[in-house]
Design a protein around this motif. Sequence first.
Motif, mmCIF file in Angstrom:
data_model
loop_
_atom_site.group_PDB
_atom_site.id
_atom_site.type_symbol
_atom_site.label_atom_id
_atom_site.label_comp_id
_atom_site.label_asym_id
_atom_site.label_seq_id
_atom_site.Cartn_x
_atom_site.Cartn_y
_atom_site.Cartn_z
ATOM 1 N N THR A 121 0.834 -1.204 0.000
ATOM 2 C CA THR A 121 0.000 0.000 0.000
ATOM 3 C C THR A 121 0.868 1.253 0.000
ATOM 4 O O THR A 121 0.597 2.219 -0.731
ATOM 5 C CB THR A 121 -0.936 0.002 1.227
ATOM 6 N N SER A 148 0.061 2.988 -3.509
ATOM 7 C CA SER A 148 -0.946 4.041 -3.319
ATOM 8 C C SER A 148 -0.495 5.349 -3.961
ATOM 9 O O SER A 148 -1.289 6.275 -4.116
ATOM 10 C CB SER A 148 -1.231 4.257 -1.829
ATOM 11 N N THR A 155 -7.005 4.319 0.036
ATOM 12 C CA THR A 155 -5.957 4.220 1.051
ATOM 13 C C THR A 155 -6.113 5.338 2.071
ATOM 14 O O THR A 155 -6.554 6.445 1.746
ATOM 15 C CB THR A 155 -4.572 4.340 0.381
ATOM 16 N N GLY A 170 -6.118 0.173 0.973
ATOM 17 C CA GLY A 170 -5.332 -0.267 -0.172
ATOM 18 C C GLY A 170 -5.300 -1.770 -0.342
ATOM 19 O O GLY A 170 -6.308 -2.411 -0.629
ATOM 20 N N PHE A 185 -8.205 -5.057 -4.292
ATOM 21 C CA PHE A 185 -6.773 -5.134 -4.565
ATOM 22 C C PHE A 185 -6.449 -6.252 -5.557
ATOM 23 O O PHE A 185 -5.641 -6.067 -6.474
ATOM 24 C CB PHE A 185 -5.993 -5.356 -3.268
#
Length: 419
Positions: A341, A345, A353, A360, A367
């Motif tokens: 993440t 992100s 996030t 995330g 995901f």
Amino acid sequence: MRQSSVTIIVPVIQNKVDDLLKYLGKIKKDLDKGIPPEFEKLDIIHFARWVVIDHGKSYINDPTPRVPKLVFVVDFDGEVDAFLKSFCKDTSDILDNVYQFCEGFPVSDQRTSDSRVAFLEKHMVKDAAVYIGAPGRTVRQIKEEWKLRNHIRKYLDSRSWQDVSAHTIHKKIKEEVLHNNEFSFLSKRAKMPGINWLGLIFLGLILIALLPLIIIWLLIVHFFYEKKDVNFTKKRSGLDSHYLTELEKYEDFKNQNQFTQLVDMKEGKVRLITIKAMFALSKGLIRFVFVQGKLMGIPTIHFAKWVMFEDNSRVLFFSNFDGSWQQYLGDFIDNSGWGLTGIFSNTKVFPKTNFLLTGGAYDEEHFLAWSRNSELVTNVWYTAYPDLSIKNVNNNTKIRVQLMKSLSERQAAKFLKLI
């Protein structure tokens, strides 16, 4: 010996893309039949792949016109300069047949080993972070230790060891293999890499010193950037089923698998500084801690790396791993979702996030869909030891190291459990 990794990204001649894909398809078919590529005779390449990007499926419906490019990624033993020289000299046929479709490759009557090296060097892209699951182990060493382990297993199975102590069995194994010329390499000392505690402490002190700045930075990223992000909200059922089928054609032929991913960076210096800081942290942890076959507790990755290119506007991720795609990403989510993440992100259209490290990747449904949506077909993928997991590789080195020691009864019993 040191392992190195090289990424080379070359523009493809626009009207030659189909010809290139056809030739890469031929290499893949040969690999599927068990016919190794020419470069296998170098015996220093762990993994290699060719991927054509910016052609065919558009990444997340990106309308930006792109020039098709050929990406070459290779993980090998030794230094980069020496590798390129031997690669361009000793495997020139496959090199010429692939890169004749690329812009700027020397014409046939001007191709020399030096001109090929210069071409590849010109298009090399610096790695952002590289992980190696078995640092210090060459291709030859991995194969030799695999052969040693199999020989010991066969030797143990060839007779009864009832009522024989573990210490005696260890001694007998050692005597047997040392009298076999196939295992003369055992005269060279080997060791398993260990955690660099001084380096880890130094890294920890740096993080503690920077903690106030890190907290302020996380708050800035969250309130001024994350709240304005466009997030990925699709589920796997909403993805292109034909493309998913195409990706699956390149998976699960062996115990090992590959993963290639392409994403675009979010705009602004804050995002660029953030992802580079995450890569710096990753490099520190990889160098000091993740040296024993596990990345963030994930025991399935052989080689993995991130590359930033086109003025840091895009990110490529490559991985060579054991097991299935679903299991691999599931392990990432369970063990290092914060790391994924923190890096991804900063790229466009990632699942929602918060404060850089939460949400995330922990939003598993979105995901996994995002990962598939940003994954690319790997046109050619080579592995030097397809039947070995990274756990096998490291276990075989442990067997070698323990075999050459004088062990107590208790230590010898543990040694036998490795086999």
